[in-house]
Scaffold this active site. Sequence first.
Site, short mmCIF file in Angstrom:
data_model
loop_
_atom_site.label_atom_id
_atom_site.label_comp_id
_atom_site.label_asym_id
_atom_site.label_seq_id
_atom_site.Cartn_x
_atom_site.Cartn_y
_atom_site.Cartn_z
N GLU A 35 23.56 41.46 18.51
CA GLU A 35 24.45 42.38 17.77
C GLU A 35 23.65 43.63 17.39
O GLU A 35 22.57 43.53 16.82
CB GLU A 35 25.01 41.70 16.52
N THR A 142 32.11 42.27 23.17
CA THR A 142 31.65 43.56 22.64
C THR A 142 32.73 44.34 21.91
O THR A 142 32.46 45.42 21.37
CB THR A 142 31.06 44.41 23.77
N GLU A 204 54.14 60.58 14.98
CA GLU A 204 54.18 59.53 16.01
C GLU A 204 54.83 60.09 17.28
O GLU A 204 55.88 60.72 17.22
CB GLU A 204 54.94 58.32 15.47
N HIS A 446 62.00 25.15 -3.25
CA HIS A 446 62.79 26.17 -3.94
C HIS A 446 62.16 26.47 -5.29
O HIS A 446 61.73 25.54 -5.97
CB HIS A 446 64.22 25.66 -4.14
P1 FAD Z 1 34.52 43.44 17.42
O1 FAD Z 1 34.94 42.95 16.11
O2 FAD Z 1 34.77 44.86 17.76
O3 FAD Z 1 32.96 43.10 17.53
C1 FAD Z 1 32.20 43.48 18.61
C2 FAD Z 1 30.77 43.64 18.15
O4 FAD Z 1 29.95 43.79 19.30
C3 FAD Z 1 30.52 44.86 17.30
O5 FAD Z 1 29.92 44.49 16.09
C4 FAD Z 1 29.59 45.73 18.13
O6 FAD Z 1 28.61 46.40 17.34
C5 FAD Z 1 28.93 44.71 19.03
N1 FAD Z 1 28.48 45.25 20.31
C6 FAD Z 1 29.20 45.99 21.21
N2 FAD Z 1 28.48 46.25 22.31
C7 FAD Z 1 27.27 45.66 22.11
C8 FAD Z 1 26.10 45.56 22.89
N3 FAD Z 1 26.04 46.07 24.12
N4 FAD Z 1 25.03 44.90 22.36
C9 FAD Z 1 25.07 44.34 21.12
N5 FAD Z 1 26.17 44.39 20.36
C10 FAD Z 1 27.26 45.04 20.84
N6 FAD Z 1 42.85 42.53 13.33
C11 FAD Z 1 43.53 41.56 12.69
O7 FAD Z 1 43.77 40.50 13.29
N7 FAD Z 1 43.93 41.70 11.39
C12 FAD Z 1 43.70 42.83 10.70
O8 FAD Z 1 44.07 42.93 9.54
C13 FAD Z 1 43.01 43.89 11.35
N8 FAD Z 1 42.75 45.03 10.69
C14 FAD Z 1 42.05 46.02 11.33
C15 FAD Z 1 41.84 47.21 10.64
C16 FAD Z 1 41.14 48.24 11.24
C17 FAD Z 1 40.90 49.53 10.47
C18 FAD Z 1 40.64 48.07 12.56
C19 FAD Z 1 39.86 49.16 13.21
C20 FAD Z 1 40.87 46.90 13.26
C21 FAD Z 1 41.59 45.87 12.64
N9 FAD Z 1 41.87 44.68 13.31
C22 FAD Z 1 42.58 43.69 12.68
C23 FAD Z 1 41.43 44.44 14.69
C24 FAD Z 1 40.16 43.56 14.69
O9 FAD Z 1 39.16 44.19 13.94
C25 FAD Z 1 39.69 43.32 16.12
O10 FAD Z 1 40.74 42.80 16.90
C26 FAD Z 1 38.54 42.33 16.13
O11 FAD Z 1 37.46 42.80 15.36
C27 FAD Z 1 38.07 42.07 17.57
O12 FAD Z 1 37.00 41.19 17.57
P2 FAD Z 1 35.89 41.19 18.71
O13 FAD Z 1 34.96 40.09 18.34
O14 FAD Z 1 36.55 41.16 20.03
O15 FAD Z 1 35.17 42.59 18.61
P1 NAI Z 2 48.37 51.22 17.78
O1 NAI Z 2 48.39 51.03 19.22
O2 NAI Z 2 48.88 50.15 16.88
O3 NAI Z 2 49.20 52.52 17.40
C1 NAI Z 2 48.90 53.79 17.91
C2 NAI Z 2 50.13 54.67 17.78
O4 NAI Z 2 49.75 56.00 18.10
C3 NAI Z 2 51.24 54.27 18.72
O5 NAI Z 2 52.43 54.16 17.98
C4 NAI Z 2 51.29 55.42 19.72
O6 NAI Z 2 52.59 55.66 20.22
C5 NAI Z 2 50.79 56.57 18.88
N1 NAI Z 2 50.19 57.69 19.62
C6 NAI Z 2 49.37 57.62 20.69
N2 NAI Z 2 48.99 58.87 21.06
C7 NAI Z 2 49.56 59.74 20.17
C8 NAI Z 2 49.52 61.14 20.00
N3 NAI Z 2 48.82 61.93 20.79
N4 NAI Z 2 50.23 61.69 18.99
C9 NAI Z 2 50.97 60.90 18.15
N5 NAI Z 2 51.03 59.57 18.27
C10 NAI Z 2 50.31 58.97 19.26
O7 NAI Z 2 46.87 51.60 17.41
P2 NAI Z 2 46.09 51.70 16.04
O8 NAI Z 2 47.03 51.83 14.90
O9 NAI Z 2 45.06 52.75 16.24
O10 NAI Z 2 45.39 50.29 15.95
C11 NAI Z 2 44.50 49.84 16.98
C12 NAI Z 2 44.49 48.37 17.08
O11 NAI Z 2 43.86 47.77 15.96
C13 NAI Z 2 45.89 47.80 17.13
O12 NAI Z 2 46.20 47.56 18.49
C14 NAI Z 2 45.83 46.53 16.38
O13 NAI Z 2 45.82 45.46 17.29
C15 NAI Z 2 44.50 46.55 15.65
N6 NAI Z 2 44.78 46.52 14.22
C16 NAI Z 2 45.41 45.42 13.70
C17 NAI Z 2 45.75 45.36 12.38
C18 NAI Z 2 46.47 44.19 11.87
O14 NAI Z 2 46.51 43.18 12.55
N7 NAI Z 2 47.04 44.25 10.67
C19 NAI Z 2 45.42 46.44 11.45
C20 NAI Z 2 44.78 47.56 12.11
C21 NAI Z 2 44.47 47.56 13.42
#
Ligand code: FAD
Ligand code: NAI
Length: 467
Positions: A35, A142, A204, A446
């Site tokens: 990592e 990753t 959007e 309930h």
């Molecule tokens: P990641 O969590 O992205 O982890 C990958 C790791 O690999 C990273 O730490 C990175 O540094 C490391 N890495 C990459 N390349 C290398 C390399 N070559 N060598 C060493 N290390 C490396 N999902 C939900 O289900 N619920 C949520 O509420 C939710 N909220 C989110 C809110 C935000 C703002 C964001 C951005 C995402 C959210 N997600 C949520 C999405 C969720 O974070 C991802 O789906 C999840 O983290 C994916 O897990 P992963 O293990 O595939 O990758």
């Molecule tokens: P998203 O794919 O959910 O939404 C992106 C939105 O941007 C879409 O509605 C798309 O139509 C719009 N868009 C794309 N290009 C645009 C442009 N040029 N101008 C205006 N609108 C545009 O992606 P988001 O919100 O960035 O989240 C990324 C991923 O992170 C999601 O796919 C989700 O799986 C994960 N995530 C999950 C959460 C959860 O489970 N609660 C919370 C946050 C992220």
Amino acid sequence: MAEYDYDVLVIGAGPGGYVAAIRAAQLGLKTACAESRETLGGTCLNVGCIPSKALLHGSELFEEAEDGHLAKWGIKASGVELDLTQMMAEKSKAVGELTGGIEFLFKKNKVDWKKGHATFQDAHTVKVGDETVTAKDIVIATGSSVTPLPNVEVDNEKLRIVDSTGALKLEEVPEHLVVIGGGVIGLELGSVWRRLGAKVTVIEFLDQLLPGMDGDIRKEAGKIFKKQGMELKLKTKVTGAKVDGDKVMLTAEPADGGDEETIEASHVLVAIGRRPNTENLGLDAIGLELNKRSQIETDHDFRTAVDGVWAIGDVIPGPMLAHKAEDEGIAVAENIAGQTGIVNHAIIPSVVYTMPEMAGVGLTEEEAKEAGHTLKIGKFPMMANSRAKTNRDTDGFVKVIADAETDRVLGVHIITSLAGTMIAQAAQAMEFGTTSEDIAYTCHAHPTHSEAIKEAAMAVQGKPIHA
Ligand code: FAD
Ligand code: NAI
């Protein structure tokens, strides 16, 4: 001497990678995890799920105290003030405790953390920083990073135009936050800053928010966010943004062409999706090709096209969700150990953690029709649920979609304050092949919000009692 340093090397310690590493070690395999971040836990724990939920919780408490929600229960809170530094500190504390927890679990399970960026040398050899590590099986986990938008340059240090990482650490409440993208991140983080006092405009590209969710949920979401005071500009695309002192000037135009307009913001959040982290990983060295979306393709066991190399999480196709990555992490470790690790990709719940929450599992109505099913749909409004009414929390509904011939439940979609917790019941029932009749005849306590699931299932059967 062993042929390899490790049985398993996992690249990436997000919810996919750290879970795979722990499970592999639990199964008796000698395991390491590379990592490059300073702390374990990946996007989810460091800059994703966890900090965003901390701010959603904190901002909700603030709004309740500040905006009169408590007053209607006769609780008079005067002089309510926001201490943003303290809110951010509490968020960081939660993140620190959870990332530290993974480090503890690595030690407990004897997973070695290789600190640094990993690149393949060959299918069993990876360079991590200056160290060369060999393993019989290597799991790519990753993850993903933010998709950039041309002509809109993110700078998470200056904090004017930010992505989600910047939006989780703003040092002041924006006067006017323009969110580009009405998806999950835009709506969750837009909600945080609106509750803390910002004017929020969501731009959007499509004609509805939350692509991928059920059509009724998307329509209702639009109404709810508007009612909460978010300005929604649908069917609009941003063509550029420039920082000018403490302002940002954006240009936007109708999605299907037309006159350009200028919008002034104090801050901009770019949230137009995420893309897989497949660059700088040395995939050329092992001859692993990517699909058109730069993802790594795998079979059902999470094997890639290269022998001994596996992939899971955001880097492979499917929803980019932490729980999907975690389940794949367990399954891949079990498969490497010679067991049968399976993930049912048809039943992965998704939740938007706004207030109310929005959740779904299985097929949307649109997908079910497209797949050729004849449908029976039952809907039950939270307005008619006694607990929601008691709590003055009546926004939303439960929608149960069943196949008309077999009564098998194909999808469940929920908007209500507790939707994220309630959707687990639907997911579990669907895993067991539930019919709507099974749910309708299951006794629900309930008064609970969950009774709305039973009543929506009763609506599929014929009639609910309370609507
Ligand atoms: P990641 O969590 O992205 O982890 C990958 C790791 O690999 C990273 O730490 C990175 O540094 C490391 N890495 C990459 N390349 C290398 C390399 N070559 N060598 C060493 N290390 C490396 N999902 C939900 O289900 N619920 C949520 O509420 C939710 N909220 C989110 C809110 C935000 C703002 C964001 C951005 C995402 C959210 N997600 C949520 C999405 C969720 O974070 C991802 O789906 C999840 O983290 C994916 O897990 P992963 O293990 O595939 O990758
Ligand atoms: P998203 O794919 O959910 O939404 C992106 C939105 O941007 C879409 O509605 C798309 O139509 C719009 N868009 C794309 N290009 C645009 C442009 N040029 N101008 C205006 N609108 C545009 O992606 P988001 O919100 O960035 O989240 C990324 C991923 O992170 C999601 O796919 C989700 O799986 C994960 N995530 C999950 C959460 C959860 O489970 N609660 C919370 C946050 C992220």
